[in-house]
Design a protein around this motif. Sequence first.
Motif, short mmCIF file in Angstrom:
data_model
loop_
_atom_site.label_atom_id
_atom_site.label_comp_id
_atom_site.label_asym_id
_atom_site.label_seq_id
_atom_site.Cartn_x
_atom_site.Cartn_y
_atom_site.Cartn_z
N SER A 94 0.84 -1.20 0.00
CA SER A 94 0.00 0.00 0.00
C SER A 94 0.88 1.26 0.00
N ASP A 95 0.30 2.37 -0.43
CA ASP A 95 1.03 3.63 -0.43
C ASP A 95 1.42 4.01 0.99
N GLU A 96 0.55 3.75 1.95
CA GLU A 96 0.85 4.09 3.35
C GLU A 96 2.06 3.31 3.85
N GLU A 97 2.09 2.00 3.54
CA GLU A 97 3.21 1.19 3.98
C GLU A 97 4.51 1.61 3.30
N LEU A 98 4.41 1.89 2.01
CA LEU A 98 5.59 2.30 1.27
C LEU A 98 6.15 3.62 1.80
N ASN A 99 5.28 4.58 2.03
CA ASN A 99 5.73 5.87 2.55
C ASN A 99 6.33 5.72 3.94
N ARG A 100 5.74 4.84 4.74
CA ARG A 100 6.27 4.61 6.08
C ARG A 100 7.66 3.98 6.02
N GLU A 101 7.85 3.01 5.12
CA GLU A 101 9.14 2.35 4.98
C GLU A 101 10.20 3.34 4.48
N ILE A 102 9.80 4.23 3.58
CA ILE A 102 10.73 5.23 3.07
C ILE A 102 11.16 6.17 4.20
N GLU A 103 10.18 6.57 5.01
CA GLU A 103 10.52 7.45 6.13
C GLU A 103 11.46 6.75 7.10
N ILE A 133 12.65 0.19 -2.63
CA ILE A 133 12.08 -0.18 -1.34
C ILE A 133 10.83 -1.03 -1.54
N LYS A 134 10.01 -0.66 -2.53
CA LYS A 134 8.83 -1.47 -2.83
C LYS A 134 9.26 -2.88 -3.23
N HIS A 135 10.28 -2.97 -4.06
CA HIS A 135 10.78 -4.28 -4.48
C HIS A 135 11.29 -5.08 -3.28
N ALA A 136 12.00 -4.42 -2.39
CA ALA A 136 12.54 -5.11 -1.21
C ALA A 136 11.42 -5.62 -0.31
N ILE A 137 10.35 -4.83 -0.17
CA ILE A 137 9.21 -5.28 0.64
C ILE A 137 8.56 -6.51 0.01
N LEU A 138 8.34 -6.47 -1.31
CA LEU A 138 7.74 -7.62 -2.00
C LEU A 138 8.62 -8.86 -1.87
N LEU A 139 9.94 -8.66 -1.98
CA LEU A 139 10.86 -9.79 -1.83
C LEU A 139 10.76 -10.38 -0.43
N GLU A 140 10.71 -9.52 0.59
CA GLU A 140 10.57 -10.00 1.96
C GLU A 140 9.26 -10.74 2.16
N GLU A 141 8.19 -10.19 1.59
CA GLU A 141 6.88 -10.83 1.73
C GLU A 141 6.90 -12.22 1.09
N ASP A 260 15.67 22.86 6.54
CA ASP A 260 14.28 22.40 6.57
C ASP A 260 14.05 21.58 7.84
N VAL A 261 12.78 21.37 8.17
CA VAL A 261 12.40 20.60 9.34
C VAL A 261 11.28 19.63 8.95
N LYS A 262 11.39 18.39 9.42
CA LYS A 262 10.31 17.42 9.24
C LYS A 262 9.72 17.11 10.62
N LYS A 263 8.41 17.18 10.71
CA LYS A 263 7.76 16.90 11.97
C LYS A 263 7.94 15.44 12.38
N GLY A 264 7.91 15.21 13.67
CA GLY A 264 7.98 13.85 14.17
C GLY A 264 6.64 13.14 14.02
N SER A 265 6.64 11.84 14.25
CA SER A 265 5.40 11.06 14.17
C SER A 265 5.59 9.77 14.97
N LYS A 266 4.47 9.19 15.37
CA LYS A 266 4.52 7.92 16.09
C LYS A 266 3.63 6.91 15.41
N TYR A 267 4.17 5.71 15.17
CA TYR A 267 3.42 4.64 14.52
C TYR A 267 2.90 3.68 15.58
#
Length: 307
Positions: A94-103, A133-141, A260-267
């Motif tokens: 999913s886009d959410e998972e991919l963006n999270r993995e990139i972060e 990263i998407k390829h690496a996730i698919l490989l892991e899956e 620049d600044v990137k805000k923090g986040s919690k998963y």
Amino acid sequence: MKSKWLIIIAAFLLVTNIGTVVYFMSADEETTGGDKGSVLSSFSGNVAQVGEQSISEGDWVERLKERYGKEVLTQMINKEVVSQLATKHDITVSDEELNREIELYHRMVGTSADGHEHPDVEQMGDKELKEEIKHAILLEELITKDVVINEDELRKYYKENEHLYDLKPLYQISQILVESKEEAEQVIQELENGSSFSTLARERSIDEFSAPSGGAMGWVDTTSNYVDPAYLEIIEDMETGKWRGPIQTEAGYGIVYLHDVKKGSKYEFEEVKGQIRRQLAIQQLDANFDPKQLWDELKVEWEYGSQ
């Protein structure tokens, strides 16, 4: 979590040797009529002329194939195998998972000292990094799809490592480091007179790592252990696009610039549950896994004979 990203990097290296692919594929593009105005055309089918001796395009391509051909073809097949098997087994990212993995990638690799140990990965463009990263996730899956990890074990891991998913704000900074306060004040005077920060960093900074790149230190958080604590004490209160100094550091006097600044986040657990499952599953598998083991599920034929 760091070991997780070492596995991801290993997957990158198994799937694509960035330098080799770029080198070989760019050569192939030119030799198949890419740039009509390139130097190739001036040699009438030759790629170099050394005195009276010419080096032909064919010899050049043949040497590249001899040296890199099997490796590059293996990498291309690996990518195609993973793509087809992911479709076959209905595995998606999913886009959410991919963006999270990139972060998380940027946090655990690109923003740490370890990032400098992987220049090929660090230099990827955003699109290429996203694809890898998407390829690496698919490989892991694919390689962990038959491994079962119970819910309690997943939650236990999350609880023990919850701090890894509580991401602090990131600050993109550059520095100019000089030996004395007087020299730092001279640099500040030049900055106030309109001189470029990056140019002064290349000319005046004594930091051998950041100076060649205009003082760039990448993205850091306030727990970074390779950034001087004196910088970390002030960057939280700085405005983007501004610099501050002189700042006394362990290595001299610095001027720091905040880009620049990137805000923090919690998963929360449910957001990273899949990632944790893959990580724990991989730890149970043979560390010497080769993507070629996936070839058996598809009919792979290539010019190098048996696997």
